[in-house]
Write an enzyme that holds these catalytic residues in place. Structure first.
Site, short mmCIF file in Angstrom:
data_model
loop_
_atom_site.label_atom_id
_atom_site.label_comp_id
_atom_site.label_asym_id
_atom_site.label_seq_id
_atom_site.Cartn_x
_atom_site.Cartn_y
_atom_site.Cartn_z
N ASN A 7 0.87 -1.18 0.00
CA ASN A 7 0.00 0.00 0.00
C ASN A 7 0.90 1.23 0.00
O ASN A 7 1.45 1.61 1.04
CB ASN A 7 -0.89 -0.04 1.26
CG ASN A 7 -1.75 1.20 1.39
OD1 ASN A 7 -1.82 2.02 0.47
ND2 ASN A 7 -2.40 1.35 2.54
N LYS A 9 0.09 4.21 -0.39
CA LYS A 9 -0.61 5.41 0.12
C LYS A 9 -0.39 6.59 -0.83
O LYS A 9 -0.40 6.37 -2.04
CB LYS A 9 -0.17 5.71 1.56
CG LYS A 9 -0.31 4.45 2.44
CD LYS A 9 -0.19 4.71 3.91
CE LYS A 9 -0.35 3.37 4.66
NZ LYS A 9 -0.35 3.52 6.09
N HIS A 88 -9.85 1.26 4.37
CA HIS A 88 -8.60 1.48 5.11
C HIS A 88 -8.85 2.52 6.21
O HIS A 88 -9.62 3.46 6.02
CB HIS A 88 -7.50 1.96 4.15
CG HIS A 88 -6.16 1.97 4.81
ND1 HIS A 88 -5.76 2.99 5.64
CD2 HIS A 88 -5.14 1.07 4.79
CE1 HIS A 88 -4.54 2.71 6.10
NE2 HIS A 88 -4.15 1.56 5.60
N GLU A 90 -7.23 4.95 7.23
CA GLU A 90 -6.98 6.36 6.86
C GLU A 90 -8.13 6.92 6.04
O GLU A 90 -8.46 8.10 6.13
CB GLU A 90 -5.64 6.46 6.10
CG GLU A 90 -4.48 6.28 7.07
CD GLU A 90 -3.23 5.66 6.46
OE1 GLU A 90 -3.09 5.65 5.23
OE2 GLU A 90 -2.39 5.16 7.24
N GLU A 166 -6.05 -4.88 10.44
CA GLU A 166 -5.08 -3.79 10.64
C GLU A 166 -5.45 -3.00 11.88
O GLU A 166 -6.23 -2.03 11.80
CB GLU A 166 -5.11 -2.86 9.42
CG GLU A 166 -4.59 -3.48 8.15
CD GLU A 166 -3.90 -2.45 7.29
OE1 GLU A 166 -2.75 -2.70 6.90
OE2 GLU A 166 -4.49 -1.39 7.01
N GLY A 172 1.81 2.35 10.87
CA GLY A 172 2.78 3.44 10.78
C GLY A 172 3.40 3.83 12.11
O GLY A 172 3.99 4.90 12.23
N SER A 212 2.84 -1.90 10.55
CA SER A 212 4.28 -1.91 10.88
C SER A 212 4.98 -3.23 10.56
O SER A 212 5.89 -3.65 11.29
CB SER A 212 4.49 -1.52 12.36
OG SER A 212 4.03 -0.21 12.58
P1 PGA Z 1 2.32 0.45 7.77
O1 PGA Z 1 0.90 0.64 7.05
O2 PGA Z 1 2.92 -0.83 7.21
O3 PGA Z 1 3.11 1.67 7.40
O4 PGA Z 1 2.07 0.33 9.22
C1 PGA Z 1 0.04 -0.44 6.83
C2 PGA Z 1 -1.22 0.06 6.17
O5 PGA Z 1 -1.66 1.17 6.46
O6 PGA Z 1 -1.80 -0.63 5.33
#
Ligand code: PGA
Length: 251
Positions: A7, A9, A88, A90, A166, A172, A212
Site C-alpha cells: 500500500n 498510500k 482502510h 486512513e 489492521e 505506521g 508496521s
Molecule cells: P504500515 O501501514 O505498514 O506503514 O504500518 C500499513 C497500512 O496502512 O496498510
C-alpha cells in the site's frame, strides 16, 4: 502462496520515483515467484504496473456519471486492476468513510470482478481494566465492521474477498501487533464469517495482517498457517525492505 500487498498510500510524488521503486523491487524480488505480490499505488501511477498484479487504494460505488473526482470500479477493472483496498483506516478517518459506504464499494467492486481487500481493526490497543474487563475489544469492533461491510454480499462471493486485520494503533507506528494477537484476530474473523455465512467459509477467505510489518518481523506473521499474508505500508516504499518481505514470505 502468501499474499503480499504493497500500500503505497499517497507516495511517491513523481512518475520517475514510482518507476524507479517498482523496477528496483522487480529486479530484486526474482519476478515475485515467492509470493503473490500486489501493488496498490496512487491511481495516477497505476498504468506503470501492467506487468504485475495491482490494485487501487479506494474506488467509488457508481460505474460512471456526474461524480466529480471519483474513480469507478469499472474504470479500475478496465485498466487491469485485480484488487482494490476498501475501508482502510486512513480513509475512514480522513475521508469520512463509514461501514455503509465501504459496503456500497465492496458490492460495486465485486460486481466489476475486482477483489476487495477489506480493512478492519480496532483503534486503540486492547487492554484489561482494574476489574478485569476488556477495554477496546478487538472482537466487538471487527465483528461490527465485518457485519456492516459485508451486508448483502452473497456467500458465493466470499472467496473473492480478502480481509486485512489492521489494528489502527499498529499502522505506521513501528509498534506492530504481537503475532499471537494477529493470529487470534485472523481466527476471530474466520469464526465471524462462519456465523454470518454458515460452515465452509473459514478456509475460503484470505486473512492478512497489516501494521508496521517490515523485513525483520515478516516471518513472525507468515509462519502462521492462518495468516495468509500481509498488507504493507511504509516498508513497501523501501525497495530493499520490501524485497526482504517478499523473499521471507516464501515458506
Ligand atoms: P504500515 O501501514 O505498514 O506503514 O504500518 C500499513 C497500512 O496502512 O496498510
Amino acid at each position: 502462496m502468501k499474499l503480499v500487498v504493497a500500500n503505497w498510500k499517497c507516495n511517491p510524488a513523481t512518475r520517475q520515483e514510482a518507476e524507479r521503486l517498482l523496477n528496483t523491487v522487480k529486479r530484486g524480488a526474482g519476478r515475485f515467484k515467492k509470493a503473490e505480490v500486489v501493488f496498490c499505488p496512487p491511481f495516477v501511477w497505476l498504468s506503470l504496473f501492467h506487468e504485475c498484479l495491482y490494485g487501487a487504494q479506494d474506488c467509488y460505488w457508481e460505474n460512471r456519471g456526474a461524480f466529480t473526482g471519483a474513480v469507478s470500479p469499472l474504470m479500475l477493472k478496465n485498466m487491469g486492476c485485480q484488487y482494490v483496498i476498501l475501508g482502510h483506516s486512513e480513509r475512514r478517518e480522513y475521508f469520512n468513510e463509514t461501514d455503509e459506504t465501504v459496503n456500497l464499494k465492496i458490492k460495486a467492486a465485486l460486481k466489476n470482478s475486482l477483489k476487495p481487500i477489506l480493512c478492519v481493526g480496532e483503534k486503540e490497543r486492547e487492554t484489561t481494566d482494574a476489574e478485569g474487563r476488556t477495554v477496546n475489544d478487538m472482537g466487538t469492533v471487527v465483528k461490527e465492521q465485518l457485519e456492516k461491510g459485508l451486508a448483502g454480499v452473497s456467500r458465493s462471493k466470499i472467496k473473492e474477498i480478502v480481509i486485512a486485520y489492521e489494528p489502527v494503533w499498529a499502522i505506521g507506528s513501528g509498534n506492530p501487533c504481537l503475532p499471537d494477537d494477529a493470529l487470534r484476530a485472523s481466527l476471530f474473523i474466520r469464526k465471524t464469517l462462519v456465523k454470518i455465512y454458515g460452515p465452509g467459509v473459514a478456509d475460503k477467505v484470505r486473512v492478512l495482517y497489516g501494521g508496521s510489518v517490515n523485513g525483520k518481523n515478516i516471518a513472525d506473521y507468515v509462519k502462521e498457517d492462518r495468516i495468509d499474508g500481509v498488507l504493507v505500508g511504509g516498508a513497501s516504499l523501501n525497495a530493499s525492505d520490501f524485497i526482504k518481505i517478499i523473499e521471507k514470505s516464501n515458506l
